[in-house]
Design a protein around this motif. Structure first.
Motif, PDB file in Angstrom:
ATOM      1  N   VAL A 166       0.830  -1.198   0.000  1.00  0.00           N
ATOM      2  CA  VAL A 166       0.000   0.000   0.000  1.00  0.00           C
ATOM      3  C   VAL A 166       0.867   1.252   0.000  1.00  0.00           C
ATOM      4  O   VAL A 166       2.033   1.228   0.385  1.00  0.00           O
ATOM      5  N   GLN A 167       0.260   2.357  -0.447  1.00  0.00           N
ATOM      6  CA  GLN A 167       0.905   3.664  -0.457  1.00  0.00           C
ATOM      7  C   GLN A 167      -0.027   4.657   0.232  1.00  0.00           C
ATOM      8  O   GLN A 167      -1.212   4.747  -0.115  1.00  0.00           O
ATOM      9  N   ASN A 168       0.469   5.366   1.221  1.00  0.00           N
ATOM     10  CA  ASN A 168      -0.357   6.376   1.885  1.00  0.00           C
ATOM     11  C   ASN A 168      -0.821   7.422   0.888  1.00  0.00           C
ATOM     12  O   ASN A 168      -0.057   7.860   0.019  1.00  0.00           O
ATOM     13  N   CYS A 169      -2.065   7.854   1.024  1.00  0.00           N
ATOM     14  CA  CYS A 169      -2.618   8.852   0.111  1.00  0.00           C
ATOM     15  C   CYS A 169      -3.807   9.535   0.776  1.00  0.00           C
ATOM     16  O   CYS A 169      -4.733   8.858   1.240  1.00  0.00           O
ATOM     17  N   GLY A 170      -3.781  10.873   0.845  1.00  0.00           N
ATOM     18  CA  GLY A 170      -4.905  11.616   1.383  1.00  0.00           C
ATOM     19  C   GLY A 170      -4.892  11.808   2.880  1.00  0.00           C
ATOM     20  O   GLY A 170      -5.925  12.091   3.478  1.00  0.00           O
ATOM     21  N   ASN A 171      -3.711  11.693   3.497  1.00  0.00           N
ATOM     22  CA  ASN A 171      -3.587  11.903   4.936  1.00  0.00           C
ATOM     23  C   ASN A 171      -3.053  13.301   5.220  1.00  0.00           C
ATOM     24  O   ASN A 171      -2.220  13.820   4.484  1.00  0.00           O
ATOM     25  N   SER A 172      -3.512  13.900   6.299  1.00  0.00           N
ATOM     26  CA  SER A 172      -3.063  15.233   6.681  1.00  0.00           C
ATOM     27  C   SER A 172      -1.670  15.172   7.285  1.00  0.00           C
ATOM     28  O   SER A 172      -1.340  14.242   8.022  1.00  0.00           O
ATOM     29  N   ALA A 173      -0.848  16.170   6.957  1.00  0.00           N
ATOM     30  CA  ALA A 173       0.476  16.271   7.577  1.00  0.00           C
ATOM     31  C   ALA A 173       0.315  16.681   9.033  1.00  0.00           C
ATOM     32  O   ALA A 173      -0.637  17.363   9.399  1.00  0.00           O
ATOM     33  N   PHE A 174       1.260  16.286   9.845  1.00  0.00           N
ATOM     34  CA  PHE A 174       1.224  16.594  11.278  1.00  0.00           C
ATOM     35  C   PHE A 174       2.404  17.496  11.600  1.00  0.00           C
ATOM     36  O   PHE A 174       3.555  17.124  11.390  1.00  0.00           O
ATOM     37  N   TRP A 175       2.102  18.712  12.095  1.00  0.00           N
ATOM     38  CA  TRP A 175       3.154  19.686  12.426  1.00  0.00           C
ATOM     39  C   TRP A 175       3.338  19.764  13.921  1.00  0.00           C
ATOM     40  O   TRP A 175       2.382  19.720  14.685  1.00  0.00           O
ATOM     41  N   ASP A 207       5.015  14.236   7.068  1.00  0.00           N
ATOM     42  CA  ASP A 207       4.173  14.131   5.881  1.00  0.00           C
ATOM     43  C   ASP A 207       3.943  12.650   5.607  1.00  0.00           C
ATOM     44  O   ASP A 207       4.749  11.983   4.971  1.00  0.00           O
ATOM     45  N   PHE A 208       2.834  12.131   6.109  1.00  0.00           N
ATOM     46  CA  PHE A 208       2.594  10.695   6.035  1.00  0.00           C
ATOM     47  C   PHE A 208       2.487  10.206   4.593  1.00  0.00           C
ATOM     48  O   PHE A 208       2.840   9.067   4.294  1.00  0.00           O
ATOM     49  N   ASP A 209       2.007  11.051   3.691  1.00  0.00           N
ATOM     50  CA  ASP A 209       1.866  10.620   2.302  1.00  0.00           C
ATOM     51  C   ASP A 209       3.207  10.519   1.587  1.00  0.00           C
ATOM     52  O   ASP A 209       3.276   9.981   0.482  1.00  0.00           O
ATOM     53  N   ALA A 210       4.260  11.034   2.198  1.00  0.00           N
ATOM     54  CA  ALA A 210       5.588  10.937   1.593  1.00  0.00           C
ATOM     55  C   ALA A 210       6.255   9.591   1.877  1.00  0.00           C
ATOM     56  O   ALA A 210       7.330   9.304   1.353  1.00  0.00           O
ATOM     57  N   MET A 211       5.631   8.775   2.702  1.00  0.00           N
ATOM     58  CA  MET A 211       6.196   7.471   3.025  1.00  0.00           C
ATOM     59  C   MET A 211       6.260   6.588   1.779  1.00  0.00           C
ATOM     60  O   MET A 211       5.407   6.670   0.893  1.00  0.00           O
ATOM     61  N   GLN A 212       7.269   5.754   1.715  1.00  0.00           N
ATOM     62  CA  GLN A 212       7.398   4.802   0.629  1.00  0.00           C
ATOM     63  C   GLN A 212       6.312   3.725   0.757  1.00  0.00           C
ATOM     64  O   GLN A 212       5.777   3.485   1.847  1.00  0.00           O
ATOM     65  N   PRO A 213       5.958   3.061  -0.345  1.00  0.00           N
ATOM     66  CA  PRO A 213       5.007   1.941  -0.245  1.00  0.00           C
ATOM     67  C   PRO A 213       5.496   0.918   0.782  1.00  0.00           C
ATOM     68  O   PRO A 213       6.700   0.695   0.918  1.00  0.00           O
ATOM     69  N   TYR A 214       4.564   0.303   1.490  1.00  0.00           N
ATOM     70  CA  TYR A 214       4.945  -0.637   2.526  1.00  0.00           C
ATOM     71  C   TYR A 214       3.962  -1.806   2.548  1.00  0.00           C
ATOM     72  O   TYR A 214       2.895  -1.765   1.918  1.00  0.00           O
TER      73      TYR A 214
END
Length: 230
Positions: A166-175, A207-214
């Motif tokens: 899976v690849q993260n997509c559409g998650n909000s970044a956490f600051w 930035d959770f959507d920047a994670m590599q597929p896992y």
């Protein structure tokens, strides 16, 4: 994680035996008052009834097995010549007895006409594995447990009958904002306290959507309207 596959009819016979008994083999915590299935990893890998009748020994060992038990595919010492290698692939060097709580879930699948029962194990826990890769849509959007107490929205990239990619997509970044003398604070918490980001000397962003597929277990995928607890 390993997937164990059993004949549904063989498992049904063990369930019927357990339900026909009035006394049961104890588990590690003491006496048991209800039917259950025990997974034995030893001389093969098999499911057996926990019921005690006139023909059932009260002693369960990993060395003893009976051809009538429900053996996992490829791990039947009465039929499979390489059963030990298959057992090691699934359990490494672990042997023992697992008193499970899967009987009711397995019965539901048998009642639905399933010809095979699949169980997932990580060597320490046993659970019924229901879904298959064909049940999911490649490119579809799902949720998976995040490991942070919530879920990630993901795109399904690939799947087999054990794992999904899976690849993260559409998650909000956490600051997070922080200074030299304060603990990290989320943007929402800072806003509630009336503190602007300019009061802090550093900031961090996940930035959770920047994670590599896992890879995740296939049955960790949840439909977007699935309300399972993560």
């Amino acid at each position: 994680m390993a997937i164990l596959k059993f004949s549904a009819s063989a498992v049904a016979a063990q369930i019927a035996h357990a339900r026909a008994c009035k006394t049961f083999l104890p588990n590690w915590n003491g006496p048991v008052d209800r039917p259950a299935l025990i997974l034995i990893v030893g001389n093969g890998v098999h499911l057996r009834s926990n019921g005690i009748d006139g023909t059932t020994t009260r002693i369960v060992t990993t060395e003893q097995a009976d051809p009538s038990f429900a053996f996992a595919d490829g791990m039947n010492p009465f039929r499979d010549t390489d059963w030990m290698a298959q057992r090691r692939m699934a359990f490494r060097d672990l042997t023992g007895q697992f008193y499970t709580d899967i009987l009711d879930d397995v019965q539901v699948l048998i009642d639905r006409g399933r010809g095979a029962i699949r169980l997932a194990t990580d060597g320490h826990s046993i659970r019924v594995f229901v879904r298959r890769a064909s049940d999911y849509l490649i490119g579809g959007t799902y949720e998976v447990p995040s490991g942070l107490g919530g879920t990630f929205r993901v795109i399904l990239k690939d799947a087999c009958d054990t794992f999904a990619i899976v690849q993260n997509c559409g998650n909000s970044a956490f600051w997070e904002y922080e200074d030299d003398n304060a603990a990290p604070m989320s943007r929402e918490r800072a806003a509630r306290q009336g503190i602007g980001a300019s009061a802090y000397s550093h900031k961090r962003c996940e930035d959770f959507d920047a994670m590599q597929p896992y890879r995740v277990p296939l049955d960790a995928l949840m439909e977007l309207d699935d309300r399972r607890v993560a």
